[in-house]
Design a protein around this motif. Sequence first.
Motif, PDB file in Angstrom:
ATOM      1  N   LYS A 232      -5.991  -9.374  -0.812  1.00 53.46           N
ATOM      2  CA  LYS A 232      -5.713  -7.751  -0.305  1.00 53.46           C
ATOM      3  C   LYS A 232      -3.946  -8.019  -0.620  1.00 53.46           C
ATOM      4  CE  LYS A 232      -4.812  -3.895   2.398  1.00 53.46           C
ATOM      5  NZ  LYS A 232      -5.004  -2.990   1.308  1.00 53.46           N
TER       6      LYS A 232
ATOM      7  N   VAL B 150      -5.456  -2.411  -3.747  1.00 51.11           N
ATOM      8  CA  VAL B 150      -3.956  -2.429  -2.774  1.00 51.11           C
ATOM      9  C   VAL B 150      -4.620  -1.329  -1.283  1.00 51.11           C
ATOM     10  CG1 VAL B 150      -1.472  -1.813  -3.212  1.00 51.11           C
ATOM     11  CG2 VAL B 150      -2.950  -3.680  -5.055  1.00 51.11           C
ATOM     12  N   ILE B 151      -4.739  -0.067  -1.885  1.00 45.76           N
ATOM     13  CA  ILE B 151      -4.684   1.069  -0.909  1.00 45.76           C
ATOM     14  C   ILE B 151      -5.719   1.651   0.420  1.00 45.76           C
ATOM     15  CG2 ILE B 151      -3.610   2.367  -2.524  1.00 45.76           C
ATOM     16  CD1 ILE B 151      -6.703   4.308  -3.182  1.00 45.76           C
ATOM     17  N   LYS B 152      -6.699   0.307  -0.153  1.00 44.03           N
ATOM     18  CA  LYS B 152      -8.268   0.575   0.654  1.00 44.03           C
ATOM     19  C   LYS B 152      -7.699  -1.170   2.198  1.00 44.03           C
ATOM     20  CE  LYS B 152     -10.338  -3.877  -0.842  1.00 44.03           C
ATOM     21  NZ  LYS B 152     -12.127  -4.119  -1.772  1.00 44.03           N
TER      22      LYS B 152
ATOM     23  N   LYS C 164       1.266  -1.257  -0.030  1.00 46.41           N
ATOM     24  CA  LYS C 164      -0.017   0.117   0.076  1.00 46.41           C
ATOM     25  C   LYS C 164       0.928   1.425   0.087  1.00 46.41           C
ATOM     26  CE  LYS C 164      -3.241   2.454   2.688  1.00 46.41           C
ATOM     27  NZ  LYS C 164      -4.493   2.724   4.298  1.00 46.41           N
TER      28      LYS C 164
END
Length: 432
Positions: free
Chosen positions: A419, A428-430, A376
């Motif tokens: 993930k 990817v960033i959530k 992330k």
Amino acid sequence: MNNNFSELGRPELTEEEKAAIIEIANGLGLGTSNGENLRIINPSEEPEYNDSITIEDIFEEEPAKKNFSPITIAKNNAKIDIQSIMNFQETRDNSEIKKNLMKDELNFYKTIEYIDLDRLVEVDSSINFFALPNNEEFLDLADSVNQFGIINPLIAMKREDSDNYIVLVGRSRLYVLRSLYAETEDLRFFKVPCIILDGNISPELIQGLVVSTNMKYRKLSKQDKIRSVLILDDILNNRGEMNVANVIAKQAGISRSTVNNYRELKNLCPMGMDLVMKKHMNLNIARMISHKDLQTQEIIIKGLGSDINDVRRVQSMMEGPAKSIYDNEQKKSVPETWEMKIKSAKEMVPKYTYITIKVSSLSVEDTLKDLAVLRKGFAIKYATTKKNDINRVIEVKVNEKDMLQYINRGFLKQETLNKVLATEFNDVIKLA
């Protein structure tokens, strides 16, 4: 024993001598398997050669059309396949002479000549550069020749400056004959059956004959294959052949793509070819730099040294010096020199690397969570907005079979695995 010898070195035996030898042979159990009596035939008693058997018969282009059955002989009640012996004694080369690259320009005398061993010399090593048989192969060949003689003639040409003959095809057999005669002084190893080339033959045709016969029927090193392809390429181009790659591939028994890969090396500088032959430069790199002029090739090879097989460094050097680069010391843009180019290429680091992590089953969940957080951070830092772009920066690979077992047994959550393997930026960033 009678001292009269035939032209081939075999003595004429009296009837008493024949009977004595047969008695000894029977006592040793060497009789034939079908109970027939052994017979000894003097050279003078043998039927003369059939005049209808000529060199053309030996070079029959389509022997399969004739109704031949496999030839075998009996030795200690065991059948031995003569054809396999013939193949082992490097004889398939002769059966293909009329099919090789120079078939319309090679002429042979109509009879087989028996040449004294001491009048046969090997062709220069620059022409027959192929490796000699190893010790085991040499001993096997010597054993075959010792038992069965030379099944198929050598191919030779008369020297202009002496009474000697140069052996063009059959060098290994020549060495074996020398060894056997030196050890035994048996005259059957001294009189060597040879097919003699008729008339003058150019060095190009000699080289082509040697190369084409060796390529198709011998197990060659990659270096010998490359050298052979380049030689045949020159010969065929000089002769105006249109489909060079196809002809070489057919003659050599290798693929057309392999032939074309080797042909790309014909513009390789001598220094580069030497490195290829010594296995210090791989073929892909050699093909790459062969598209540059000879001077540039040498600059790349000398500049990179032991790093010559590093594709990224070679690609950088292939670009050549830039018209302008910023010089940190001079604080301005300057023309790039080859020295500067070499320095920057040598300082290049690998674009990416692999790091292997070994994790116990109890730590799989926590480890993959930490890796997801790491990915992330990289995604946000390098704005990896394109699909799979995150894998250009950091990619995680797992053993899928192991992961399935961990999920089934409760050691790992499916969403954690999803993930850490995600490729879309938003996934990817959530937050987890």
